[in-house]
Design a protein around this motif. Structure first.
Motif, PDB file in Angstrom:
ATOM      1  N   ASP A 151      48.909  32.602  47.819  1.00 34.68           N
ATOM      2  CA  ASP A 151      47.582  32.406  47.239  1.00 34.68           C
ATOM      3  C   ASP A 151      47.227  33.643  46.418  1.00 34.68           C
ATOM      4  OD1 ASP A 151      45.010  31.798  46.564  1.00 34.68           O
ATOM      5  OD2 ASP A 151      44.330  31.356  48.607  1.00 34.68           O
ATOM      6  N   HIS A 153      44.688  33.600  44.230  1.00 35.56           N
ATOM      7  CA  HIS A 153      43.296  33.434  43.808  1.00 35.56           C
ATOM      8  C   HIS A 153      42.480  34.663  44.190  1.00 35.56           C
ATOM      9  CE1 HIS A 153      39.131  31.674  44.265  1.00 35.56           C
ATOM     10  NE2 HIS A 153      39.440  31.391  43.013  1.00 35.56           N
ATOM     11  N   GLY A 154      41.789  35.233  43.227  1.00 38.56           N
ATOM     12  CA  GLY A 154      40.931  36.386  43.483  1.00 38.56           C
ATOM     13  C   GLY A 154      41.601  37.726  43.270  1.00 38.56           C
ATOM     14  N   LEU A 155      42.921  37.769  43.060  1.00 42.55           N
ATOM     15  CA  LEU A 155      43.621  39.040  42.862  1.00 42.55           C
ATOM     16  C   LEU A 155      43.487  39.502  41.414  1.00 42.55           C
ATOM     17  CD1 LEU A 155      46.988  38.494  44.786  1.00 42.55           C
ATOM     18  CD2 LEU A 155      44.916  39.637  45.592  1.00 42.55           C
ATOM     19  N   ARG A 156      43.555  40.830  41.230  1.00 44.34           N
ATOM     20  CA  ARG A 156      43.609  41.375  39.886  1.00 44.34           C
ATOM     21  C   ARG A 156      44.964  41.056  39.265  1.00 44.34           C
ATOM     22  NH1 ARG A 156      42.134  47.542  40.230  1.00 44.34           N
ATOM     23  NH2 ARG A 156      43.914  47.406  41.649  1.00 44.34           N
ATOM     24  N   GLY A 184      44.016  29.142  41.590  1.00 45.37           N
ATOM     25  CA  GLY A 184      42.592  28.908  41.389  1.00 45.37           C
ATOM     26  C   GLY A 184      42.366  28.219  40.053  1.00 45.37           C
ATOM     27  N   GLY A 188      35.433  30.922  38.501  1.00 45.62           N
ATOM     28  CA  GLY A 188      34.683  32.167  38.657  1.00 45.62           C
ATOM     29  C   GLY A 188      34.971  33.173  37.560  1.00 45.62           C
ATOM     30  N   SER A 189      35.844  32.865  36.608  1.00 43.99           N
ATOM     31  CA  SER A 189      36.197  33.778  35.535  1.00 43.99           C
ATOM     32  C   SER A 189      35.170  33.698  34.412  1.00 43.99           C
ATOM     33  CB  SER A 189      37.583  33.441  34.978  1.00 43.99           C
ATOM     34  OG  SER A 189      38.547  33.463  35.998  1.00 43.99           O
TER      35      SER A 189
END
Length: 234
Positions: A151, A153-156, A184, A188-189
């Motif tokens: 997953d 999602h949410g990582l830089r 993802g 949220g981007s």
């Protein structure tokens, strides 16, 4: 004393326990004498034990002082024998060089244009040249069961790239054929654009271990995940 000679020095004699002679007790005075003899003998024995302990302690201290004064010693080489052993070569950081070479070989760029490599159907997919369309067809329909997933999602971006590279490398090394990569949907981007998903497409097509990938079916993440097929281990 003989003239011209130094006086003799009496050597210190160790305390020796005296042997007691058999003694018959005939009166109270004799009993008291026996007790005195027993006490005297016990004292002599105690002095003997103490003297031996003191001498052992002094011997240990003497050895310690000698070792401390001498320090570490090395055996001298035999002067009549030539030392023909060659000097070892300077060590080379081979593992470091191998790690750098592997990192260079596995480096993946964000600048690769994959628009010509992706099949622009209703679900963007990729198959390596020489791989038939039946592979992506079967991949969408669960021909290969998913064995692992990651997953992102949410990582830089940098963290996601490193994590994906390590995940693909280890999965392939273990003989795993099918994995899921969660990216993802990008809701949220900024601009709600799937930035990470697009980058993952670029990264995956540069990995030699990848045979094909398709967008996951709705039950497995839909547009926010990819189902990836890996090369078999040779």
């Amino acid at each position: 004393m003989t003239a011209g000679k130094p006086p003799a020095v009496a050597a210190k004699q160790p305390v020796v326990a005296a042997k007691t002679k058999p003694f018959k007790v005939r009166s109270l005075a004799d009993l008291k004498q026996v007790k005195k003899e027993i006490a005297a003998q016990a004292e002599r024995e105690a002095q003997l034990v103490a003297q031996k302990a003191l001498e052992a302690k002094r011997a240990r201290e003497h050895r310690s002082l000698f070792q401390a004064a001498v320090g570490k010693v090395e055996r001298l080489p035999e002067s009549r024998i030539a030392n023909l052993k060659p000097s070892p070569p300077a060590p080379r950081p081979m593992q470091h060089l191998l790690d750098e070479a592997a990192a260079f070989a596995e480096s993946i760029s964000d600048e690769v244009d994959v628009t010509t490599l992706l099949e622009t159907d209703e679900r963007l997919s990729f198959r390596r040249p020489g791989v038939g369309p039946d592979v992506t067809y079967k991949l969408r329909r669960g021909k290969w069961s998913i064995q692992r997933q990651i997953d992102l999602h949410g990582l830089r971006t940098d963290d996601a790239r490193e994590a994906l590279s390590a995940f693909i490398r280890e999965a392939h090394k273990q003989g795993i054929r099918c994995v899921r990569v969660v990216t993802g949907k990008g809701l949220g981007s900024p601009g709600k654009a799937p930035v990470l998903k697009d980058k993952v497409h670029r990264w995956l097509v540069q990995r030699a271990e990848i045979v094909a990938f398709v967008q996951a079916p709705p039950a497995q993440g839909g547009a926010g995940a990819l189902v990836v097929l890996l090369q078999p281990v040779r």
